[in-house]
Design a protein around this motif. Structure first.
Motif, PDB file in Angstrom:
ATOM      1  N   LEU A 221     -48.985  65.154 108.507  1.00  0.00           N
ATOM      2  CA  LEU A 221     -49.637  65.647 107.360  1.00  0.00           C
ATOM      3  C   LEU A 221     -49.069  65.648 105.964  1.00  0.00           C
ATOM      4  O   LEU A 221     -49.661  65.161 104.942  1.00  0.00           O
ATOM      5  CB  LEU A 221     -50.337  67.083 107.473  1.00  0.00           C
ATOM      6  N   GLY A 222     -47.433  65.677 106.112  1.00  0.00           N
ATOM      7  CA  GLY A 222     -46.664  65.473 104.836  1.00  0.00           C
ATOM      8  C   GLY A 222     -46.711  64.101 104.378  1.00  0.00           C
ATOM      9  O   GLY A 222     -46.816  63.735 103.359  1.00  0.00           O
ATOM     10  N   LEU A 224     -49.137  61.990 104.870  1.00  0.00           N
ATOM     11  CA  LEU A 224     -50.643  61.608 104.421  1.00  0.00           C
ATOM     12  C   LEU A 224     -50.816  62.361 103.143  1.00  0.00           C
ATOM     13  O   LEU A 224     -51.368  61.850 102.138  1.00  0.00           O
ATOM     14  CB  LEU A 224     -51.654  62.239 105.286  1.00  0.00           C
ATOM     15  N   VAL A 225     -49.827  63.495 102.841  1.00  0.00           N
ATOM     16  CA  VAL A 225     -50.113  64.122 101.532  1.00  0.00           C
ATOM     17  C   VAL A 225     -49.418  63.086 100.268  1.00  0.00           C
ATOM     18  O   VAL A 225     -49.895  62.896  99.056  1.00  0.00           O
ATOM     19  CB  VAL A 225     -49.394  65.397 101.538  1.00  0.00           C
ATOM     20  N   LEU A 226     -48.496  62.491 100.666  1.00  0.00           N
ATOM     21  CA  LEU A 226     -47.932  61.503  99.922  1.00  0.00           C
ATOM     22  C   LEU A 226     -48.781  60.324  99.694  1.00  0.00           C
ATOM     23  O   LEU A 226     -49.021  59.994  98.535  1.00  0.00           O
ATOM     24  CB  LEU A 226     -46.568  60.730 100.575  1.00  0.00           C
ATOM     25  N   LEU A 228     -52.114  60.700  99.617  1.00  0.00           N
ATOM     26  CA  LEU A 228     -52.929  61.336  98.437  1.00  0.00           C
ATOM     27  C   LEU A 228     -52.453  61.192  97.202  1.00  0.00           C
ATOM     28  O   LEU A 228     -53.316  60.767  96.341  1.00  0.00           O
ATOM     29  CB  LEU A 228     -53.335  62.503  99.276  1.00  0.00           C
ATOM     30  N   VAL A 229     -51.245  61.578  97.153  1.00  0.00           N
ATOM     31  CA  VAL A 229     -50.719  61.657  95.764  1.00  0.00           C
ATOM     32  C   VAL A 229     -50.704  60.112  95.090  1.00  0.00           C
ATOM     33  O   VAL A 229     -51.071  60.000  93.969  1.00  0.00           O
ATOM     34  CB  VAL A 229     -49.260  62.022  95.784  1.00  0.00           C
ATOM     35  N   GLN A 327     -59.284  59.582 103.644  1.00  0.00           N
ATOM     36  CA  GLN A 327     -57.860  59.968 103.632  1.00  0.00           C
ATOM     37  C   GLN A 327     -57.880  61.376 104.300  1.00  0.00           C
ATOM     38  O   GLN A 327     -57.133  61.800 105.217  1.00  0.00           O
ATOM     39  CB  GLN A 327     -57.148  59.682 102.488  1.00  0.00           C
ATOM     40  N   LEU A 328     -58.809  62.144 103.818  1.00  0.00           N
ATOM     41  CA  LEU A 328     -59.064  63.552 104.449  1.00  0.00           C
ATOM     42  C   LEU A 328     -59.390  63.552 105.771  1.00  0.00           C
ATOM     43  O   LEU A 328     -59.156  64.335 106.462  1.00  0.00           O
ATOM     44  CB  LEU A 328     -59.977  64.260 103.525  1.00  0.00           C
ATOM     45  N   GLY A 331     -56.647  62.623 107.780  1.00  0.00           N
ATOM     46  CA  GLY A 331     -55.751  63.970 107.837  1.00  0.00           C
ATOM     47  C   GLY A 331     -56.294  64.940 109.084  1.00  0.00           C
ATOM     48  O   GLY A 331     -55.417  65.516 109.636  1.00  0.00           O
TER      49      GLY A 331
END
Length: 385
Positions: A221-222, A224-226, A228-229, A327-328, A331
């Protein structure tokens, strides 16, 4: 016509060939696995690139068109002003020939050649941008038509690979404590094999994730957060290019047209024996020799009339939202991956019950060998040296 024929063939295959039907059903839980997550992320990236890159290039082209129009208009105004000043200087020069005096105005260089050179450079830059924009739009259109097919093809290929391994390899994905295995152990009076269950054996009916699975999910998940950024930065770049182009176009549209009027008034007079009235403190009578009064009017434009301004292209919000939603969804598959694997195994078992029976027997034998090995180790530890 092609879509109708393909749809009819798929319908017949789903109705007459059970493995094909199983293949299509397996494609749904495949989205929840690592391969499905990669497909979702690839599709979201392609969707975002298709919408953002041509839009950014179009806004850059609109900004470049503003610069071109301002440059062309300024040069035209400068040349027009130079022409009017030349005309005024020639008028003054012809009027002042009687007194051997003249006014000359000279501009260094060829203004028309400089204007043509600047227009050629600006046109070349805009043509390069137009060619690049056309190429990107063509690639985006082709990608938009090809990516959904590749996406579905990737799901089907992944599902076919899983089904092939399921039917040919008894050890592949055979780590589940199913109801059929529990019934077989009870019928064989071998429930003692599950007194100390192995760590790799997963309880299908147990919805809770282990600590190792939760830690792995957090790490993924970390990442995937990158992503998303990075998506947010890309969308922000698109909006910045749009706002810059919009501000430039509005600024160019509001540039005023300045009217300029140059009035040239030239009067020549002479006196005869002017010192005599001067001695008596009287003004000398003057006789008019030449009088000229001309007005030159033109407009100072900062944008050219022959240069149309291009509108700024508004960012496509739907594509950005679609990419973010994909992308969500990718995730969410991180947390649902374990359940998706279990569901995929259950679907394959429901379509091929005989193969599942052989796999259960293989797993039963594997548990029996493990139990016998543990019992042998206990006996070896308890025997005298």
């Amino acid at each position: 016509m092609v879509a109708t024929v393909c749809g009819l063939l798929v319908f017949l295959a789903l109705g007459l060939v059970p493995p094909v039907r199983c293949l299509f059903v397996l494609s749904a839980p495949t989205l929840g696995t690592k391969q499905g997550r990669q497909l979702l992320l690839s599709y979201s990236t392609a969707t975002l690139a298709i919408a953002v890159v041509p839009n950014v290039l179009a806004n850059i082209r609109a900004t470049g068109q503003v610069l071109r129009c301002v440059t062309e208009g300024s040069l035209e105004s400068l040349l027009n002003t130079t022409h009017q000043l030349h005309a005024a200087s020639r008028a003054l020069g012809s009027a002042g020939e009687a007194g051997n005096r003249g006014l000359t105005f000279e501009a260094q260089g060829n203004g028309s050649a400089f204007r043509l050179h600047m227009l050629k450079v600006a046109q070349q830059v805009l043509e390069d941008f137009s060619g690049l924009e056309f190429l990107v739009r063509a690639v985006a259109l082709g990608t938009q038509q090809v990516v959904p097919g590749l996406f579905m093809l990737g799901l089907l290929v992944e599902s076919a690979w899983y089904l092939h391994r399921y039917l040919t390899d008894l050890r592949f994905d055979n780590i589940y404590m199913t109801r059929r295995l529990a019934q077989q152990l009870a019928q064989a009076q071998a429930t003692h094999l599950m007194d100390v269950p192995p760590a790799w054996l997963l309880q299908v009916a147990q919805p809770k994730l282990s600590q190792e699975e939760l830690l792995s999910c957090l790490l993924r998940l970390g990442l995937l957060v990158l992503l998303l950024v990075a998506t947010a930065v890309t969308v922000a770049t698109d909006y910045m290019a749009f706002l810059l182009a919009q501000a430039a176009v509005k600024w160019a549209q509001k540039l005023p047209i300045v009217p300029i009027t140059l009035t040239v008034k030239y009067d020549a007079a002479y006196t005869v024996l002017g010192f005599i009235p001067f001695l008596f403190n009287y003004p000398a009578p003057e006789s008019s020799f030449l009088s000229m009064h001309k007005a030159y009017t033109w407009e100072l434009r900062l944008t050219s009339r022959d240069c149309p301004l291009l509108p700024a292209q508004r960012p496509c919000t739907d594509s950005a939202l679609a990419a973010g939603a994909l992308q969500l969804l990718a995730g969410s598959t991180v947390l649902l991956e374990t359940y998706a694997r279990r569901l995929r195994h259950a679907i394959a078992a429901s379509f091929f019950s005989s193969q599942e029976a052989r796999r259960v027997c293989h797993l039963h034998a594997r548990l029996q060998r493990r139990y016998n090995r543990r019992q042998g180790q206990k006996l070896a530890q308890g025997a005298p040296s």
